[in-house]
Write a protein that holds these residues in place. Sequence first.
Motif, PDB file in Angstrom:
ATOM      1  N   HIS A  31       0.858  -1.189   0.000  1.00  0.00           N
ATOM      2  CA  HIS A  31       0.000   0.000   0.000  1.00  0.00           C
ATOM      3  C   HIS A  31       0.889   1.232   0.000  1.00  0.00           C
ATOM      4  O   HIS A  31       2.101   1.136   0.129  1.00  0.00           O
ATOM      5  N   GLY A  32       0.257   2.394  -0.161  1.00  0.00           N
ATOM      6  CA  GLY A  32       1.020   3.646  -0.128  1.00  0.00           C
ATOM      7  C   GLY A  32       1.763   3.945  -1.411  1.00  0.00           C
ATOM      8  O   GLY A  32       2.760   4.663  -1.385  1.00  0.00           O
ATOM      9  N   MET A  33       1.279   3.427  -2.541  1.00  0.00           N
ATOM     10  CA  MET A  33       1.971   3.661  -3.809  1.00  0.00           C
ATOM     11  C   MET A  33       1.872   5.117  -4.264  1.00  0.00           C
ATOM     12  O   MET A  33       2.717   5.588  -5.012  1.00  0.00           O
ATOM     13  N   ILE A  34       0.859   5.801  -3.808  1.00  0.00           N
ATOM     14  CA  ILE A  34       0.628   7.161  -4.301  1.00  0.00           C
ATOM     15  C   ILE A  34       1.748   8.114  -3.880  1.00  0.00           C
ATOM     16  O   ILE A  34       2.055   9.074  -4.577  1.00  0.00           O
ATOM     17  N   LYS A  35       2.400   7.820  -2.770  1.00  0.00           N
ATOM     18  CA  LYS A  35       3.466   8.708  -2.311  1.00  0.00           C
ATOM     19  C   LYS A  35       4.843   8.313  -2.850  1.00  0.00           C
ATOM     20  O   LYS A  35       5.816   8.979  -2.565  1.00  0.00           O
ATOM     21  N   ARG A  36       4.924   7.217  -3.608  1.00  0.00           N
ATOM     22  CA  ARG A  36       6.192   6.793  -4.198  1.00  0.00           C
ATOM     23  C   ARG A  36       6.261   7.252  -5.645  1.00  0.00           C
ATOM     24  O   ARG A  36       5.247   7.372  -6.322  1.00  0.00           O
ATOM     25  N   THR A  37       7.479   7.430  -6.120  1.00  0.00           N
ATOM     26  CA  THR A  37       7.630   7.830  -7.515  1.00  0.00           C
ATOM     27  C   THR A  37       7.387   6.628  -8.417  1.00  0.00           C
ATOM     28  O   THR A  37       7.481   5.476  -7.991  1.00  0.00           O
ATOM     29  N   LYS A  38       7.101   6.911  -9.681  1.00  0.00           N
ATOM     30  CA  LYS A  38       6.892   5.835 -10.651  1.00  0.00           C
ATOM     31  C   LYS A  38       8.146   4.978 -10.778  1.00  0.00           C
ATOM     32  O   LYS A  38       8.076   3.771 -10.969  1.00  0.00           O
ATOM     33  N   LYS A  39       9.302   5.618 -10.659  1.00  0.00           N
ATOM     34  CA  LYS A  39      10.572   4.891 -10.760  1.00  0.00           C
ATOM     35  C   LYS A  39      10.720   3.897  -9.605  1.00  0.00           C
ATOM     36  O   LYS A  39      11.148   2.753  -9.814  1.00  0.00           O
ATOM     37  N   GLN A  40      10.364   4.311  -8.389  1.00  0.00           N
ATOM     38  CA  GLN A  40      10.456   3.406  -7.242  1.00  0.00           C
ATOM     39  C   GLN A  40       9.540   2.201  -7.419  1.00  0.00           C
ATOM     40  O   GLN A  40       9.935   1.057  -7.143  1.00  0.00           O
ATOM     41  N   ILE A  41       8.334   2.457  -7.888  1.00  0.00           N
ATOM     42  CA  ILE A  41       7.371   1.369  -8.082  1.00  0.00           C
ATOM     43  C   ILE A  41       7.877   0.405  -9.151  1.00  0.00           C
ATOM     44  O   ILE A  41       7.819  -0.817  -8.993  1.00  0.00           O
ATOM     45  N   ARG A  42       8.402   0.943 -10.245  1.00  0.00           N
ATOM     46  CA  ARG A  42       8.910   0.117 -11.336  1.00  0.00           C
ATOM     47  C   ARG A  42      10.085  -0.744 -10.876  1.00  0.00           C
ATOM     48  O   ARG A  42      10.176  -1.923 -11.208  1.00  0.00           O
ATOM     49  N   GLN A  43      10.989  -0.136 -10.112  1.00  0.00           N
ATOM     50  CA  GLN A  43      12.198  -0.856  -9.716  1.00  0.00           C
ATOM     51  C   GLN A  43      11.947  -1.918  -8.654  1.00  0.00           C
ATOM     52  O   GLN A  43      12.794  -2.775  -8.432  1.00  0.00           O
ATOM     53  N   SER A  44      10.804  -1.865  -7.996  1.00  0.00           N
ATOM     54  CA  SER A  44      10.538  -2.867  -6.972  1.00  0.00           C
ATOM     55  C   SER A  44       9.639  -3.986  -7.469  1.00  0.00           C
ATOM     56  O   SER A  44       9.014  -4.681  -6.686  1.00  0.00           O
ATOM     57  N   ARG A  45       9.577  -4.177  -8.776  1.00  0.00           N
ATOM     58  CA  ARG A  45       8.867  -5.324  -9.333  1.00  0.00           C
ATOM     59  C   ARG A  45       9.711  -6.582  -9.174  1.00  0.00           C
ATOM     60  O   ARG A  45      10.923  -6.512  -9.021  1.00  0.00           O
ATOM     61  N   GLY A  46       9.061  -7.711  -9.284  1.00  0.00           N
ATOM     62  CA  GLY A  46       9.780  -8.976  -9.350  1.00  0.00           C
ATOM     63  C   GLY A  46      10.381  -9.409  -8.023  1.00  0.00           C
ATOM     64  O   GLY A  46       9.835  -9.145  -6.964  1.00  0.00           O
ATOM     65  N   THR A  47      11.519 -10.070  -8.094  1.00  0.00           N
ATOM     66  CA  THR A  47      12.156 -10.625  -6.908  1.00  0.00           C
ATOM     67  C   THR A  47      13.539 -10.016  -6.719  1.00  0.00           C
ATOM     68  O   THR A  47      14.071  -9.359  -7.611  1.00  0.00           O
ATOM     69  N   THR A  48      14.115 -10.281  -5.559  1.00  0.00           N
ATOM     70  CA  THR A  48      15.448  -9.796  -5.238  1.00  0.00           C
ATOM     71  C   THR A  48      16.154 -10.849  -4.409  1.00  0.00           C
ATOM     72  O   THR A  48      15.511 -11.775  -3.895  1.00  0.00           O
ATOM     73  N   VAL A  49      17.451 -10.721  -4.286  1.00  0.00           N
ATOM     74  CA  VAL A  49      18.229 -11.629  -3.446  1.00  0.00           C
ATOM     75  C   VAL A  49      18.388 -10.987  -2.077  1.00  0.00           C
ATOM     76  O   VAL A  49      18.727  -9.806  -1.966  1.00  0.00           O
TER      77      VAL A  49
END
Length: 66
Positions: A31-49
């Motif tokens: 939640h809280g996507m409205i306060k994040r930039t589009k770049k932050q949302i895009r970069q946090s897709r998928g998985t991470t190590v």
Amino acid sequence: MPKMKTKSGAKKRFKITGSGKVKTGQANKRHGMIKRTKKQIRQSRGTTVAFKTDGENIKKYWMPNG
């Protein structure tokens, strides 16, 4: 002595890579996507190590057979 069981919640959240690292979903996506930039949302897709120490703890305590 009983067998060590994998925590069922950890089964659903983590995967062990071939080299032994722990792969997990990106955090902060509920939640809280409205306060994040589009770049932050895009970069946090998928998985991470996961970080090395976090991954070691996950494997030790929750996924002993992983």
